[in-house]
Design a protein around this motif. Structure first.
Motif, PDB file in Angstrom:
ATOM      1  N   THR A 362       0.840  -1.196   0.000  1.00 12.06           N
ATOM      2  CA  THR A 362       0.000   0.000   0.000  1.00 12.06           C
ATOM      3  C   THR A 362       0.873   1.244   0.000  1.00 12.06           C
ATOM      4  OG1 THR A 362      -0.183  -0.175   2.392  1.00 12.06           O
ATOM      5  CG2 THR A 362      -1.996  -1.057   1.100  1.00 12.06           C
ATOM      6  N   GLY A 363       2.099   1.114   0.530  1.00 13.43           N
ATOM      7  CA  GLY A 363       3.026   2.235   0.488  1.00 13.43           C
ATOM      8  C   GLY A 363       3.367   2.608  -0.946  1.00 13.43           C
ATOM      9  N   VAL A 364       3.654   1.604  -1.759  1.00  9.44           N
ATOM     10  CA  VAL A 364       3.944   1.879  -3.168  1.00  9.44           C
ATOM     11  C   VAL A 364       2.700   2.455  -3.848  1.00  9.44           C
ATOM     12  CG1 VAL A 364       4.519   0.815  -5.374  1.00  9.44           C
ATOM     13  CG2 VAL A 364       5.750   0.154  -3.325  1.00  9.44           C
ATOM     14  N   MET A 365       1.527   1.877  -3.509  1.00  5.10           N
ATOM     15  CA  MET A 365       0.296   2.394  -4.113  1.00  5.10           C
ATOM     16  C   MET A 365       0.104   3.872  -3.766  1.00  5.10           C
ATOM     17  SD  MET A 365      -2.138  -0.895  -3.385  1.00  5.10           S
ATOM     18  CE  MET A 365      -3.625  -0.301  -4.177  1.00  5.10           C
ATOM     19  N   LEU A 366       0.382   4.210  -2.487  1.00  2.00           N
ATOM     20  CA  LEU A 366       0.258   5.607  -2.064  1.00  2.00           C
ATOM     21  C   LEU A 366       1.297   6.482  -2.744  1.00  2.00           C
ATOM     22  CD1 LEU A 366      -0.368   4.989   1.694  1.00  2.00           C
ATOM     23  CD2 LEU A 366      -1.751   6.515   0.316  1.00  2.00           C
ATOM     24  N   GLY A 367       2.450   5.892  -3.039  1.00  2.00           N
ATOM     25  CA  GLY A 367       3.503   6.663  -3.676  1.00  2.00           C
ATOM     26  C   GLY A 367       3.145   7.063  -5.100  1.00  2.00           C
ATOM     27  N   SER A 368       2.202   6.368  -5.670  1.00  2.00           N
ATOM     28  CA  SER A 368       1.750   6.698  -7.019  1.00  2.00           C
ATOM     29  C   SER A 368       0.950   7.998  -6.953  1.00  2.00           C
ATOM     30  CB  SER A 368       0.899   5.533  -7.534  1.00  2.00           C
ATOM     31  OG  SER A 368       0.314   5.865  -8.749  1.00  2.00           O
ATOM     32  N   ALA A 369       1.642   9.111  -7.251  1.00  2.00           N
ATOM     33  CA  ALA A 369       1.133  10.440  -6.878  1.00  2.00           C
ATOM     34  C   ALA A 369      -0.324  10.684  -7.245  1.00  2.00           C
ATOM     35  CB  ALA A 369       2.001  11.516  -7.520  1.00  2.00           C
ATOM     36  N   ALA A 370      -0.702  10.396  -8.490  1.00  4.86           N
ATOM     37  CA  ALA A 370      -2.062  10.723  -8.903  1.00  4.86           C
ATOM     38  C   ALA A 370      -3.079   9.907  -8.108  1.00  4.86           C
ATOM     39  CB  ALA A 370      -2.225  10.472 -10.390  1.00  4.86           C
ATOM     40  N   ALA A 371      -2.800   8.612  -7.945  1.00  6.08           N
ATOM     41  CA  ALA A 371      -3.736   7.768  -7.200  1.00  6.08           C
ATOM     42  C   ALA A 371      -3.890   8.269  -5.770  1.00  6.08           C
ATOM     43  CB  ALA A 371      -3.278   6.314  -7.219  1.00  6.08           C
ATOM     44  N   ASP A 372      -2.833   8.901  -5.268  1.00 11.43           N
ATOM     45  CA  ASP A 372      -2.904   9.438  -3.907  1.00 11.43           C
ATOM     46  C   ASP A 372      -3.946  10.544  -3.786  1.00 11.43           C
ATOM     47  OD1 ASP A 372      -1.748   9.548  -1.159  1.00 11.43           O
ATOM     48  OD2 ASP A 372      -1.293  11.603  -1.762  1.00 11.43           O
ATOM     49  N   TYR A 373      -4.344  11.143  -4.930  1.00 11.29           N
ATOM     50  CA  TYR A 373      -5.416  12.145  -4.846  1.00 11.29           C
ATOM     51  C   TYR A 373      -6.685  11.498  -4.302  1.00 11.29           C
ATOM     52  CZ  TYR A 373      -2.392  14.829  -8.008  1.00 11.29           C
ATOM     53  OH  TYR A 373      -1.330  15.478  -8.586  1.00 11.29           O
ATOM     54  N   GLN A 374      -6.815  10.171  -4.509  1.00  7.70           N
ATOM     55  CA  GLN A 374      -7.951   9.471  -3.892  1.00  7.70           C
ATOM     56  C   GLN A 374      -7.616   8.978  -2.487  1.00  7.70           C
ATOM     57  OE1 GLN A 374     -10.835   9.795  -4.841  1.00  7.70           O
ATOM     58  NE2 GLN A 374     -11.344   9.027  -6.875  1.00  7.70           N
ATOM     59  N   TYR A 375      -6.401   8.414  -2.309  1.00  6.06           N
ATOM     60  CA  TYR A 375      -6.081   7.819  -1.003  1.00  6.06           C
ATOM     61  C   TYR A 375      -5.880   8.866   0.087  1.00  6.06           C
ATOM     62  CZ  TYR A 375      -4.418   3.962  -4.028  1.00  6.06           C
ATOM     63  OH  TYR A 375      -4.287   2.986  -4.958  1.00  6.06           O
ATOM     64  N   HIS A 376      -5.310   9.999  -0.307  1.00  7.04           N
ATOM     65  CA  HIS A 376      -4.782  10.928   0.685  1.00  7.04           C
ATOM     66  C   HIS A 376      -5.819  11.315   1.745  1.00  7.04           C
ATOM     67  CE1 HIS A 376      -2.079  13.936   2.297  1.00  7.04           C
ATOM     68  NE2 HIS A 376      -3.077  14.776   2.334  1.00  7.04           N
ATOM     69  N   ASP A 377      -5.351  11.323   3.007  1.00  5.20           N
ATOM     70  CA  ASP A 377      -6.201  11.730   4.121  1.00  5.20           C
ATOM     71  C   ASP A 377      -7.500  10.928   4.238  1.00  5.20           C
ATOM     72  OD1 ASP A 377      -4.959  13.458   5.820  1.00  5.20           O
ATOM     73  OD2 ASP A 377      -5.438  15.251   4.695  1.00  5.20           O
ATOM     74  N   THR A 378      -7.450   9.668   3.801  1.00  5.69           N
ATOM     75  CA  THR A 378      -8.607   8.798   4.026  1.00  5.69           C
ATOM     76  C   THR A 378      -8.182   7.651   4.938  1.00  5.69           C
ATOM     77  OG1 THR A 378      -8.123   7.227   2.275  1.00  5.69           O
ATOM     78  CG2 THR A 378      -9.338   9.209   1.649  1.00  5.69           C
ATOM     79  N   TYR A 379      -9.117   6.772   5.222  1.00  6.53           N
ATOM     80  CA  TYR A 379      -8.779   5.600   6.036  1.00  6.53           C
ATOM     81  C   TYR A 379      -7.817   4.666   5.321  1.00  6.53           C
ATOM     82  CZ  TYR A 379     -10.837   6.409  10.425  1.00  6.53           C
ATOM     83  OH  TYR A 379     -11.028   6.917  11.682  1.00  6.53           O
ATOM     84  N   PHE A 380      -7.667   4.808   3.999  1.00  5.86           N
ATOM     85  CA  PHE A 380      -6.654   4.016   3.309  1.00  5.86           C
ATOM     86  C   PHE A 380      -5.270   4.325   3.878  1.00  5.86           C
ATOM     87  CE2 PHE A 380      -3.735   2.779  -0.016  1.00  5.86           C
ATOM     88  CZ  PHE A 380      -4.285   1.614  -0.516  1.00  5.86           C
ATOM     89  N   VAL A 381      -5.036   5.607   4.096  1.00  2.19           N
ATOM     90  CA  VAL A 381      -3.750   6.026   4.668  1.00  2.19           C
ATOM     91  C   VAL A 381      -3.633   5.540   6.112  1.00  2.19           C
ATOM     92  CG1 VAL A 381      -2.344   8.008   5.295  1.00  2.19           C
ATOM     93  CG2 VAL A 381      -3.655   8.040   3.181  1.00  2.19           C
ATOM     94  N   VAL A 382      -4.737   5.646   6.850  1.00  8.13           N
ATOM     95  CA  VAL A 382      -4.732   5.178   8.236  1.00  8.13           C
ATOM     96  C   VAL A 382      -4.367   3.692   8.265  1.00  8.13           C
ATOM     97  CG1 VAL A 382      -6.138   4.843  10.295  1.00  8.13           C
ATOM     98  CG2 VAL A 382      -6.414   6.911   8.931  1.00  8.13           C
TER      99      VAL A 382
END
Lengths: 620, 355
Positions: A362-382
């Motif tokens: 999930t760290g690599v997934m979060l590192g994918s900058a554009a996709a992070d526009y969805q993950y960021h500051d959600t429970y995915f990050v938590v």
């Protein structure tokens, strides 16, 4: 041994002994107890958060209190639980692993602990004085710089004091590992835990100043009318985010690298095999530490840095997966062909591999900058950061504690209770956090006090809360095990795990001077080498002689208390200038102690050769 | 072979769980059910990254499970000493190079998508719509500078074209997130303006959240994106442009309400197309989806809200404006009849059958 004598002298003498101690092994105990206590407080806060989120439209605690809970949960767990527990391990183990009698600066070691403790206490006092900090553990400006009340002031002062302690601790280990290795202990013969402590200390040295600067600016904004983060007066709020994450990203490696080291030692010991690809492991550690400073803006993909910056930080973030992957494969191949013993320490280490691999994914997934526009500051990050921090650091702490408990306290933790505690924690952990990946993608932002009926989030949150309680049960079983072991278990032998490194050549627990004779290190896994050659202990590097020891001192305690008092003064002088008296008293105590330390000679004492012989054979 | 399948069972269960849960989530809220260009692009990116990462996970777990079963110490092996392997160059090169390649494969679409979502070129064309978005504690303001209209809380956009957002904050940092249409972007205070675009595929009312901790009512700072056909959108724009802020309401109660509103509320709340406001713009309040973004849209809730807003949204800035219950009733009557457009969230709901 020394513990028993102290107990006979009474509880007061024992407390005095611990307050004034400069012995790295006792400081390890102090870190462990204090860090453990804060871990329980942070855990309690987590349970309150999970009860609030158990069902939709919940009103278990108010929105304001909820923000205080999440802020204090994060801050406590990172700064006051995980870091001190890691320092407990470093203190307990590193000097023994490199064949030293103590750390390079025993006085500073004690000062580092007391600064951390008083900083942590200051932070937690805020609960009783009108409200804890409530701007999140990341404390983003201008929410933090304009937060009413004194909560954020406590955050600023508490972390500043505790952070100074950590910085001192980091420098101390850096110098210790560079200067105090036993003869023959070259860099490429150091156990992995020592290596990761070394790199961690480098990270502390370079990362904490960024936090210090940020906190300093925040302190002046809140207490003395400056406007570093105030856009209406020409400041810039984003600067805080950069300063925080320039510290904050290396911080997560500060949390994870030491336990990587512990896992390396554990996998190797319980597979009865030399660590696979030792030099690659060292190289990967250094590389992770280095890259850790290049990726901070991946916490800021949605801040609006633009596509070029986002792409660069996305790629550098993905790059970290490579050395981390190398580590995972090296651990697997350390076990390959080995003889795996499922001790409790090994069980935690084995639980770590799938868990941390998911966290890395999930760290690599979060590192994918554009996709992070969805993950960021959600429970995915938590979910992600709990998979790496709990699945990595906390599993690692449990593994390391079971592994080194005999070296710290002279007894092996009960294995049956250890197994019993592992499963509820492990299952509870995955119940709590796996589902949160999906909650995040289904539209649940993090730090949400509540959610509504009809958003499809209720089931997932309920499962998550149930998991949290299972984790609590696992923790309680561990605590019971600690007490049970202290009362019922017999004294441990010097080498209960068939260990490979120097610490297992000493009695459990080691005498206060550690090594009667400085050992001679003849290769990686020095004890294993000696055992394979049929010897019982380590070959000494010097004849038996007098040992120079430092005296205990109350000054670190007094200095930290001075800063603690001054902290209150700084916080409340905003309301009433009379509080500057507290600043004066506190700083007076601080500088007077410092003066005493500087101008009063304290040369320590010697243990004489004859006494060492009388005390019996340290080798056992 | 059979034994192998058994050992891999956790992996299968994991994949099934992923598929099962991917179907979950509400239609107008979940990032897993994209209804717009951004969300669609990002879901594709997520699936690519998940696929690559799942491959890695399966490899790791296969080795892990094999090692655990094969090399576990058995009875009678207590004194067995395994071969002390130092390492293996070729293996180590393999697990360095393959991850590098996998990450490069992921890096390409990542960088592409990052630039795609920051693409501002089409904006130069005539007729592209710009909306100025302002985040406030705890509500959203939407200003259409070219159309000279303003509204709050419900953002109307046409389907099938890109609507560009210029985003900032009036107080602390917020983050604008409509999971089913696009990703999120922070709104920063000061001159630090951000931009993004929304492109909705289907008509519908989509849920928006604030995603950056912004104070006590952070979790209550919801808004809606109302995506309508371009004809309906044009109609809505002209209806909004033709609002007469001083129009006299029909009922007596609403007339009194208008007076009370002018006395107590006008200082912060605009009726009409004023580009900025201390409080939400209420020009089309009668057409809103929700009161304050969270309460069902009816008169009782509105009266309760006016009387004691802090009860519903702790820390909001309307706290302390005391009006009598009677005045609150009248103000509610006045506000509820401010429904100047035929194009409403309900009409969209009716057409697509969504709530």
């Amino acid at each position: 041994m020394s513990n028993a004598i102290v107990q006979q002298r009474g509880i007061g003498a024992m407390i005095w002994d611990y307050i004034t101690t400069v012995d790295h092994k006792k400081i390890a105990h102090l870190y462990l107890v204090a860090g453990g206590l804060f871990f329980l407080i942070g855990g309690l806060e987590a349970l309150i958060i999970r009860i609030q989120l158990m069902q939709p439209d919940s009103n278990f605690i108010s929105a304001g209190l909820y923000n205080e809970m999440i802020t204090m949960h994060g801050t406590t767990m990172i700064f006051l639980a995980a870091m001190p527990l890691i320092f407990a391990l470093m203190n307990a183990v590193v000097p023994l692993q490199i064949g030293a009698r103590d750390v390079a600066f025993p006085f500073l070691n004690s000062l580092g602990f007391w600064l951390f403790l008083f900083g942590g206490l200051l932070l937690n006092v805020s609960w009783f004085t009108g409200g804890a900090p409530d701007a999140g553990w990341t404390n983003y400006a201008p929410l933090s710089s304009t937060s009413p009340g004194h909560g954020v002031d406590y955050y600023v002062m508490g972390l500043q004091i505790a952070g100074a302690g950590t910085l001192i601790g980091g420098i101390n280990f850096l110098v210790t590992i560079i200067n105090m290795r036993a003869p023959g202990m070259t860099y490429m013969r150091m156990p992995l835990f020592t290596w990761t402590t070394f790199i961690t200390s480098v990270l502390i040295l370079f990362a904490f100043p960024a936090l210090t600067v940020g906190l300093f600016l925040m302190m002046f904004d809140r207490m003395f009318g400056s406007a570093f983060f105030d856009v209406t007066a020409g400041g810039n709020a984003i600067i805080w985010e950069h300063l925080f994450w320039i510290f904050g990203h290396p911080e997560v490696y500060i949390l994870i690298l030491p336990v990587f080291g512990a896992f390396s030692d554990i996998f190797s010991t319980f597979s009865k095999k030399r660590l696979f690809g030792y030099s690659a492991m060292v190289f990967a550690t250094v590389l992770i530490g280095f890259l850790g400073f290049m990726v901070w803006a991946h916490h800021m993909f949605t801040v609006g840095l633009g596509p070029i910056a986002n792409s660069i930080f996305a790629v550098s973030t993905m790059a970290i997966a490579v050395p981390t992957g190398i580590k995972i494969f090296n651990w697997l191949f350390t076990m390959w062909g080995g003889s795996i013993k499922l001790s409790v320490a090994m069980l935690w280490a084995l639980g770590f591999i799938p868990t941390f691999t998911i966290g890395g994914m999930t760290g690599v997934m979060l590192g994918s900058a554009a996709a992070d526009y969805q993950y960021h500051d959600t429970y995915f990050v938590v979910a992600h950061f709990h998979y790496v921090i709990v699945g990595g650091t906390v599993f690692g702490l449990f593994a390391a504690m079971h592994y080194w408990w005999p070296k710290m306290f002279g007894k092996v933790l009960n294995e049956k209770l250890g197994h019993l505690g592992f499963w509820p924690f492990f299952i509870g952990f995955h119940l709590t956090f796996f589902i949160q990946h999906f909650l995040g993608l289904m539209g649940m932002p993090r730090r949400y006090w509540t959610y509504f009926e009809g958003q499809g989030l209720a089931t997932g949150n309920l499962i998550s809360t149930i998991g949290a309680f299972l984790m609590a049960i696992g923790t309680l079983i561990f605590l019971y095990n600690v007490i049970y072991t202290a009362i019922k278990e017999p004294k441990a032998s010097a080498d209960p795990w068939d260990g490979r490194t120097l610490e297992w050549s000493l009695p459990s627990a080691p005498p206060f001077y550690n090594f009667k004779q400085t050992p001679l290190v003849r290769g990686l896994d020095p004890l294993w080498i000696e055992k394979m050659e049929g010897r019982k202990g380590i070959t000494p590097a010097e004849p038996l002689g007098d040992i120079h020891m430092p005296n205990g001192s109350i000054l670190p305690f007094l200095m930290s208390m001075g800063l603690f008092i001054a902290g209150f003064g700084f916080i409340y002088q905003v309301d009433n200038k009379l509080w500057f008296i507290a600043v004066a008293v506190g700083m007076g105590l601080f500088f007077a102690s410092m003066f005493t330390r500087s101008f009063k000679d304290d040369l320590g004492y010697h243990i004489h050769k004859e006494d060492l012989i009388e005390k019996g054979d340290g080798k056992e | 072979m059979r034994g192998w399948m058994g050992k891999l069972r956790p992996v299968f269960i994991f994949s099934v769980l992923v598929l099962f849960l991917a179907g979950c989530g509400e239609e107008n809220l979940s990032a897993l059910k994209p209804k717009g260009y951004g969300a669609d692009l990002l879901l594709d990116l997520m699936v690519i990254s998940l696929a690559i990462m799942t491959f890695v996970f399966v490899v790791v777990m296969a080795i892990y499970i094999f090692v655990l079963i094969r090399y576990r110490r058995k009875k009678g092996e207590e004194n067995y000493i395994p071969k002390q392997t130092e390492g293996n160059k070729s293996l180590e090169i393999i697990w360095t190079v393959i991850p590098v390649l996998l990450l490069l494969i992921l890096a390409v679409p990542t960088v592409q998508a990052t630039f795609d979502l920051a693409d501002e070129k089409p904006r130069e064309e005539d007729g592209s719509i710009t909306v100025e978005v302002t985040g406030n504690q705890y509500w959203w303001h939407f200003n259409y500078p070219d159309q000279e209209i303003s509204t709050s809380q419900d953002l109307y956009i046409p389907t099938g074209e890109r609507v560009y957002l210029d985003m900032k904050s009036s107080d602390v940092i917020h983050s604008f997130w409509v999971p089913s249409i696009a990703g999120k972007m922070d709104t920063n205070p000061g001159d630090n303006e951000n931009t993004m675009y929304l492109e909705a595929y289907e008509e519908g009312v989509y849920w928006g959240h604030c995603a950056e901790l912004c104070g006590q009512s952070h979790s209550l700072m919801d808004f809606r994106v109302v995506a309508v056909s371009s004809e309906e959108y044009d109609q809505w724009v002209s209806d909004m442009q033709n609002i007469d802020p001083e129009a006299t309401p029909e009922t007596a109660s609403a007339k009194d309400g208008q007076k009370a509103f002018e006395n107590s509320c006008m200082g912060c709340h605009a009726i009409g197309n004023s580009p900025a406001g201390v409080g939400p713009n209420l020009s089309n309040f009668g057409n809103r989806t929700k009161i304050a973004g969270i309460l069902d849209h009816n008169k009782e809730n509105l009266v309760d809200w006016i009387m004691d807003p802090d009860q519903f949204k702790p820390g909001n800035k309307m706290e302390g404006y005391n009006v009598s219950e009677k005045e609150a009733q009248q103000i509610a009557d006045y506000l509820m009849q401010l429904d100047h457009s035929e194009v409403t969230p309900d009409s969209v709901n009716g057409s697509s059958g969504k709530k």
